[in-house]
Scaffold this motif. Structure first.
Motif, PDB file in Angstrom:
ATOM      1  N   TRP A 112     -51.549  31.712  -8.806  1.00 41.73           N
ATOM      2  CA  TRP A 112     -52.045  32.790  -8.255  1.00 41.73           C
ATOM      3  C   TRP A 112     -53.129  33.360  -7.361  1.00 41.73           C
ATOM      4  O   TRP A 112     -53.932  33.434  -6.442  1.00 41.73           O
ATOM      5  N   ALA A 113     -53.822  33.072  -8.900  1.00 40.19           N
ATOM      6  CA  ALA A 113     -55.608  33.570  -8.618  1.00 40.19           C
ATOM      7  C   ALA A 113     -56.351  32.630  -8.225  1.00 40.19           C
ATOM      8  O   ALA A 113     -56.820  32.423  -7.429  1.00 40.19           O
ATOM      9  N   SER A 114     -55.906  30.444  -8.580  1.00 45.64           N
ATOM     10  CA  SER A 114     -56.068  29.850  -7.303  1.00 45.64           C
ATOM     11  C   SER A 114     -56.071  29.727  -5.739  1.00 45.64           C
ATOM     12  O   SER A 114     -57.300  29.898  -5.505  1.00 45.64           O
ATOM     13  N   PHE A 115     -54.796  30.341  -5.697  1.00 46.21           N
ATOM     14  CA  PHE A 115     -54.506  30.220  -4.552  1.00 46.21           C
ATOM     15  C   PHE A 115     -55.292  30.947  -3.870  1.00 46.21           C
ATOM     16  O   PHE A 115     -56.307  31.027  -2.872  1.00 46.21           O
ATOM     17  N   LEU A 116     -56.044  32.505  -4.029  1.00 46.67           N
ATOM     18  CA  LEU A 116     -56.234  34.420  -3.994  1.00 46.67           C
ATOM     19  C   LEU A 116     -57.767  33.396  -3.789  1.00 46.67           C
ATOM     20  O   LEU A 116     -58.819  34.414  -2.740  1.00 46.67           O
ATOM     21  N   LEU A 117     -58.736  33.036  -4.184  1.00 51.02           N
ATOM     22  CA  LEU A 117     -59.736  32.731  -4.801  1.00 51.02           C
ATOM     23  C   LEU A 117     -60.474  31.282  -4.244  1.00 51.02           C
ATOM     24  O   LEU A 117     -61.306  30.859  -3.841  1.00 51.02           O
ATOM     25  N   ARG A 118     -59.155  30.336  -3.185  1.00 52.70           N
ATOM     26  CA  ARG A 118     -59.050  29.115  -2.923  1.00 52.70           C
ATOM     27  C   ARG A 118     -59.980  27.823  -3.053  1.00 52.70           C
ATOM     28  O   ARG A 118     -60.882  27.458  -3.055  1.00 52.70           O
ATOM     29  N   ARG A 119     -59.249  27.642  -4.759  1.00 53.85           N
ATOM     30  CA  ARG A 119     -59.663  27.366  -5.238  1.00 53.85           C
ATOM     31  C   ARG A 119     -58.533  26.092  -4.943  1.00 53.85           C
ATOM     32  O   ARG A 119     -57.570  25.864  -5.449  1.00 53.85           O
ATOM     33  N   TRP A 120     -59.208  24.717  -5.189  1.00 56.13           N
ATOM     34  CA  TRP A 120     -58.050  23.219  -5.396  1.00 56.13           C
ATOM     35  C   TRP A 120     -57.419  22.724  -6.355  1.00 56.13           C
ATOM     36  O   TRP A 120     -58.653  23.302  -7.993  1.00 56.13           O
ATOM     37  N   PRO A 121     -56.241  22.951  -6.916  1.00 59.03           N
ATOM     38  CA  PRO A 121     -55.691  23.059  -8.273  1.00 59.03           C
ATOM     39  C   PRO A 121     -56.155  21.302  -8.637  1.00 59.03           C
ATOM     40  O   PRO A 121     -55.582  21.610 -10.180  1.00 59.03           O
ATOM     41  N   VAL A 122     -56.187  20.593  -8.455  1.00 56.56           N
ATOM     42  CA  VAL A 122     -56.867  19.359  -8.864  1.00 56.56           C
ATOM     43  C   VAL A 122     -57.999  19.563 -10.185  1.00 56.56           C
ATOM     44  O   VAL A 122     -58.758  19.605  -9.176  1.00 56.56           O
ATOM     45  N   LYS A 123     -57.744  19.268 -10.883  1.00 58.31           N
ATOM     46  CA  LYS A 123     -58.974  19.439 -12.213  1.00 58.31           C
ATOM     47  C   LYS A 123     -59.282  18.184 -12.465  1.00 58.31           C
ATOM     48  O   LYS A 123     -57.667  17.254 -13.579  1.00 58.31           O
ATOM     49  N   ALA A 124     -60.087  17.442 -13.123  1.00 60.42           N
ATOM     50  CA  ALA A 124     -59.988  16.520 -13.696  1.00 60.42           C
ATOM     51  C   ALA A 124     -60.420  16.691 -15.304  1.00 60.42           C
ATOM     52  O   ALA A 124     -60.260  18.189 -15.717  1.00 60.42           O
ATOM     53  N   PRO A 125     -59.496  16.264 -16.082  1.00 58.99           N
ATOM     54  CA  PRO A 125     -59.400  16.179 -17.650  1.00 58.99           C
ATOM     55  C   PRO A 125     -60.944  16.029 -18.047  1.00 58.99           C
ATOM     56  O   PRO A 125     -61.654  15.998 -17.417  1.00 58.99           O
ATOM     57  N   ALA A 126     -60.313  16.305 -19.563  1.00 59.81           N
ATOM     58  CA  ALA A 126     -62.311  16.854 -19.880  1.00 59.81           C
ATOM     59  C   ALA A 126     -62.021  15.820 -20.094  1.00 59.81           C
ATOM     60  O   ALA A 126     -62.227  14.590 -20.623  1.00 59.81           O
TER      61      ALA A 126
END
Length: 241
Positions: A53-67
């Motif tokens: 929900w935070a990612s959606f509200l902050l308009r962050r794209w959810p696909v993240k790179a591995p460490a």
């Protein structure tokens, strides 16, 4: 799954395969209790977590790179809308180039809703992240994409397909960013995939196939090998951040 050894193998095996397993276990002098049925896959998207929900509200794209890995380029952080023929063309290309993640385009053409829209999202698992060794002396240079497909009965299921970056970039982007952020969670969280859909519609699909012209039926049978619409990696849809 670790608590239910052989659960997937047992529950997807037919009567003859199950009898073969039990016979060999008995011949080996072992005792074994078959595992319980697999849990039903969700047909609807899982509820959003607070982080999602935070990612959606902050308009962050959810696909993240591995460490320790480089993120996907900005052109990959897009949810694209495709028609049925475009989805099938991607699978045709992946098979032609032997990228490793592709289903039968013939199966898809026979079972997708012909006039539906489908969604395509670059979303590689960590072991398919670009730059990972591909087992053939090279490195992965394609994107593992999640697809959200609409079947001919209206149900939405997930799939996977390998797409070259230049192929993905060339596809038109028609969804407003806000709509992409709203839909991307659904695309990533549908657990039910094409293989489970096919399993549950075997009799229905066989009856439909018998009604096809003989020549078309042969062409379809030629493509019906072990795979279906591009779903082999069941871990990809589970517990996404």
């Amino acid at each position: 799954m670790a608590e239910r050894p052989m659960s997937w193998v047992w529950n997807t095996a037919g009567p003859e395969a199950r009898a073969w397993m039990l016979r060999h276990i008995e011949q080996a002098g072992r005792t074994w209790t078959p595992p319980p049925p697999l849990p039903e896959s969700r047909k609807d998207p899982s509820p959003r977590t607070p982080q999602q929900w935070a990612s959606f509200l902050l308009r962050r794209w959810p696909v993240k790179a591995p460490a320790g890995r480089q993120p996907l380029p900005p052109v990959a952080n897009v949810l694209k809308v495709l028609d049925t023929e475009a989805i099938c063309a991607l699978h045709d290309e992946a098979r032609r180039l032997r990228l490793g993640l592709s289903g039968s385009a013939a199966w898809l053409r026979a079972h997708l809703a012909p006039d539906a829209i489908h969604y395509l999202l670059p979303d590689p698992a960590h072991y398919y992240w670009p730059g990972t060794p591909d087992g053939r002396g090279g490195k992965i240079d394609w994107w593992q994409c999640t697809t959200l497909l609409q079947m001919y009965n209206g149900e939405q299921v997930s799939g996977l397909v390998a797409v070259r970056p230049e192929t993905f970039t060339a596809l038109p982007s028609t969804l407003p960013r806000k709509a992409q952020l709203r839909l991307v969670h659904r695309v990533r969280s549908i657990e039910r995939d094409t293989s489970l859909w096919d399993r549950d519609h075997k009799a229905e699909c066989a009856a439909t196939l018998r009604l096809r012209p003989r020549g078309e039926r042969r062409r379809f049978d030629d493509h019906m090998t072990a795979d279906h619409g591009g779903q082999w990696d069941r871990s990809s849809a589970a517990a996404r951040p």
